[in-house]
Design a protein around this motif. Structure first.
Motif, PDB file in Angstrom:
ATOM      1  N   ASP A 150       0.826  -1.212   0.000  1.00 26.53           N
ATOM      2  CA  ASP A 150       0.000   0.000   0.000  1.00 26.53           C
ATOM      3  C   ASP A 150       0.861   1.263   0.000  1.00 26.53           C
ATOM      4  OD1 ASP A 150      -2.036  -1.798   0.245  1.00 26.53           O
ATOM      5  OD2 ASP A 150      -2.503  -1.337   2.333  1.00 26.53           O
ATOM      6  N   GLY A 151       0.688   2.084  -1.022  1.00 24.64           N
ATOM      7  CA  GLY A 151       1.381   3.363  -1.085  1.00 24.64           C
ATOM      8  C   GLY A 151       2.871   3.287  -1.348  1.00 24.64           C
ATOM      9  N   GLU A 152       3.381   2.103  -1.619  1.00 23.55           N
ATOM     10  CA  GLU A 152       4.831   1.931  -1.759  1.00 23.55           C
ATOM     11  C   GLU A 152       5.387   2.740  -2.925  1.00 23.55           C
ATOM     12  OE1 GLU A 152       8.813   0.652  -1.578  1.00 23.55           O
ATOM     13  OE2 GLU A 152       7.229   0.712  -0.066  1.00 23.55           O
ATOM     14  N   MET A 153       4.784   2.619  -4.091  1.00 26.62           N
ATOM     15  CA  MET A 153       5.314   3.312  -5.260  1.00 26.62           C
ATOM     16  C   MET A 153       5.213   4.825  -5.110  1.00 26.62           C
ATOM     17  SD  MET A 153       6.813   1.510  -7.457  1.00 26.62           S
ATOM     18  CE  MET A 153       7.016  -0.194  -7.946  1.00 26.62           C
ATOM     19  N   GLU A 154       4.113   5.281  -4.523  1.00 28.58           N
ATOM     20  CA  GLU A 154       3.945   6.721  -4.337  1.00 28.58           C
ATOM     21  C   GLU A 154       4.993   7.283  -3.379  1.00 28.58           C
ATOM     22  OE1 GLU A 154       0.202   4.973  -5.796  1.00 28.58           O
ATOM     23  OE2 GLU A 154       1.573   4.461  -4.162  1.00 28.58           O
ATOM     24  N   LEU A 155       5.245   6.574  -2.282  1.00 27.95           N
ATOM     25  CA  LEU A 155       6.245   7.039  -1.324  1.00 27.95           C
ATOM     26  C   LEU A 155       7.643   6.998  -1.937  1.00 27.95           C
ATOM     27  CD1 LEU A 155       6.878   8.013   1.542  1.00 27.95           C
ATOM     28  CD2 LEU A 155       7.115   5.610   2.223  1.00 27.95           C
TER      29      LEU A 155
END
Length: 229
Positions: A75-80
Motif C-alpha cells: 500500500d502506497g509503496e510506489m507513491e512514497l
C-alpha cells in the motif's frame, strides 16, 4: 523541511560542493582518527559489510536517510518511493537502514538514474540489482550483496529523512557521509567542517612522516621526531 522529517539547517564556512570535493581527497582512516582522538567518538564507522561496488569508488555528501524493512504489504509503496526520489537533495548520499534484510534489492538501474538527475552523489544500501547499469552510470554504491529479487511485495520503505541506526551509528539527515575502499564513516553535521580541517592536517603531517621513513630513519627515530605508525 520535509514531509517526513525536519532537517536542522546549518551553514558551513565554505559551499557544500567544496566540502564534498575536499572530503574526497581524504581517506576514511584519517577522519576516523580525528573523531576518535579529538572528539572521543568511538562509534562512527558504518558496518564493515558495506563495501564499494568497485574498489576505486569514493563518495561524500550529506546523508539522506531512509528506513525500511521486510514487509509483504504494498500500500502506497510506489507513491512514497517516487516522492522520496523527488525530495532527494543535491550533494546528498542516500543511506538505507534496511532492518537486516538479506534477500531483496533496494536499489537498481532506474533509481540510480533518478538519483543522478537529482544531484545525489551515492547510495549505501543492503542489496542491489541491475549492477551492470549502475556501473555504466558511474554511480558510487556501497552495498552488502547483490540480488535479482526486487523489493516490491518483499520489502517496504517506511519513511525517510529521520534519524536511522546503521550498526552502532546513529545517522541523522544532513550528517556528512564519507566512503572509500576502507568503508563508510558518518560525521555529525555540526562538526563536519572542523573534522575536515583536522583530517587535512593529518594528511600534511603524514607526508612529513613518510619523508622521514624514506630518508632512512629507524621507526624509533621517527617516533622521537613526532611521527607515528
Amino acid at each position: 523541511m520535509k514531509a517526513n522529517g525536519t532537517i536542522k539547517e546549518l551553514s558551513f564556512p565554505i559551499p557544500t560542493s567544496e566540502m564534498r570535493e575536499r572530503y574526497l581527497r581524504l581517506y576514511t582512516g584519517a577522519v576516523n582518527d580525528v573523531l576518535r582522538f579529538t572528539y572521543n567518538m568511538h562509534a562512527t564507522s558504518l558496518p564493515s559489510a558495506f563495501a564499494p561496488l568497485r574498489e576505486e569508488m569514493k563518495m561524500a555528501g550529506q546523508a539522506f536517510t531512509i528506513k525500511g524493512a521486510p514487509d509483504i504489504t504494498t500500500d502506497g509503496e510506489m507513491e512514497l518511493r517516487a516522492q522520496m526520489l523527488e525530495d532527494l537533495t543535491h550533494d546528498s548520499v542516500v543511506v538505507w537502514d534496511c532492518t537486516g534484510d538479506t534477500v531483496t534489492s533496494q536499489w537498481g538501474e532506474v533509481m540510480t538514474m533518478a538519483a543522478i538527475r537529482a544531484g545525489c552523489r551515492g547510495a549505501i544500501v543492503n542489496g542491489i540489482r541491475d549492477t551492470q547499469s549502475i556501473l555504466e552510470q558511474r554511480f558510487p554504491v556501497f552495498h552488502k550483496y547483490k540480488s535479482n529479487t526486487g523489493m516490491l511485495g518483499r520489502f517496504k520503505m517506511y519513511y525517510y529523512q529521520k534519524p536511522i541506526l546503521m550498526g552502532e551509528v546513529i545517522v541523522n539527515p544532513g550528517d556528512w557521509i564519507f566512503g572509500d575502499i576502507d568503508g563508510v564513516i558518518a560525521i555529525p553535521r555540526d562538526i563536519a567542517y572542523e573534522v575536515l580541517l583536522a583530517a587535512e592536517a593529518i594528511l600534511h603531517k603524514e607526508s612529513g612522516i613518510k619523508d622521514m621513513v624514506e630518508s632512512g630513519m629507524t621507526p624509533t627515530e621517527v617516533v622521537k621526531n613526532g611521527g607515528y605508525f
